[in-house]
Design a protein around this motif. Sequence first.
Motif: not given
Lengths: 258, 287
Positions: A82-84, A100-101, A142-145, A191-195
Amino acid sequence: MNGPRLAASWTLLVFAFMYLPVAVVLLFSLNDSEIIAFPLQGLTLDWYREVVSDPRLARGFGITMMVAAPVAVLSTLLGALAALALTRYDMRFKAAFAALLLVPFLIPRLILAVGQLIVLSDLGIARSLVTVVLGQTVVILPFTSMIIASVLMRVDRRLEEAATDLGASAWSVFRRVTLPLMRNGLIAAMFIAFVLASSETVLTTFVSGRQQPLSLLVASDFRFAISPSLNALAVLIVFGNIALVLLGEAVRRRSLRK
Amino acid sequence: MSRTGNWLAAPVVLALIATCLVPMGVLFAYSFFQVDFVAINTDPTLKNYAKIIGSETYRSLIGRAFLSGAVVVAITAVIGYPVAWFVARRGGEWKSALLTLLLVPLYTGDMVRIFAWRVILGAEGVINRFAQWAGLITEPIQVLLFSPIASHLVLAYNFLPFMVMGLWLGYEALDDALVEAARDLGAPPVAVFRRVVLPMTLPGLIAGGMMVFVMVVGDYMTPQLLGGASGVTVISAINDLFGTAFDWPLGSAIACTLLALLGLFLAVAAYALSRMNLGRSLISGEA
């Protein structure tokens, strides 16, 4: 009137307020008493011993790993795509895609959860760890993107243009220029997604089967009885999470400074 | 690189459709069904929506959710303004470290935070014990926990970082020369804030406020576990209809009504925001 000094003290107070819960939990996790109340009774590590030796919590921890690790990988992978697409390539309906994201972030978690529950029951899909992984991935996307996009936006496009001018194919530009430059963003996002995945409770309650991750065990313990060992467990979770988040932040920072 | 972006976005869009849009679509469809004893009757009907509109309870639950959202937005804005100013103007090289430090408590997880607040606010908790020790009170204050005060305090705690982020962005876009000019021309501090700072940081306030509002309206755990009798919210009502009451269609209809109202609110806020960015030069020209 001294505005700046006032704002400085206020800010200090607000930061103390933000860390008050962590401090309180830490304090009582070391307190040698069955009752969670002042005055403190003395130091003990018994509550930690109790948590570490509890086989039920150990099983929950294992299940959390089995859920949070795939969610971290999957949401980072999708977030990278998504980010790319948003920052690097031409695409139609870019604004609509960006909006949408954000949708899974804006819909109340419980409403998304009941929606997913209806779909699972209508399709006759049994609830399992797989459904938890899929359900959580979309709310964490949404956070990882955003994290990966924030890194990509600062990567100098001229580096990629130079590679293209020198005759590199689109794939090798990505593989040898873009990917190494965004690597830190990917690690931070993971890392953040894991948390986020390991502490999610609302959606997890609805789409999980009989195998319950640690977050749900904590939630049900908390509803029935508050014991000092919950403090110790909370401390372990909080410091584990904070360590991961700060590690991810440090990695992301390093890529921004370059 | 023509249209490579479409191919990259395709799997993401598919994932969003499968795990988010389809569930929402199905939820919408269910809102027109009805429960006959234990089976679900799929003849379309508007009875669920009629029930919501006709029911004092559901209307007031939705109203209360929006009121809570507004209250928490106001609290976080008041707390957040000085913090955002300090980070933006006095943060210096510590700016990004301060912002990270502010966001870190967000990652402790709902349950742990709620648990900690119960310890702090309880009758034997930190605040009551401290106030008793200091001689401010003789009996513990019971309303600290399991009350609207507790749930709103913790909601404000939960979402304050989002508001500060929004306001911080607002301050980053504010030119201090304007504030100085207003001061030099003799405007008292309140007028400077109301006529210069507030209008200029309004986009940040709206952005932060939107996030806080949506998250307060959608929060389930905090009012449930800290709100006591006030813990019955529109979200918990939806939860009950899907759990013990087993009326999925009515639950779906309430969820869809809430989503529609939230969507409307977001659309208005987003529209205001877009007009503000376009009209920013105009506004500053006027001022």
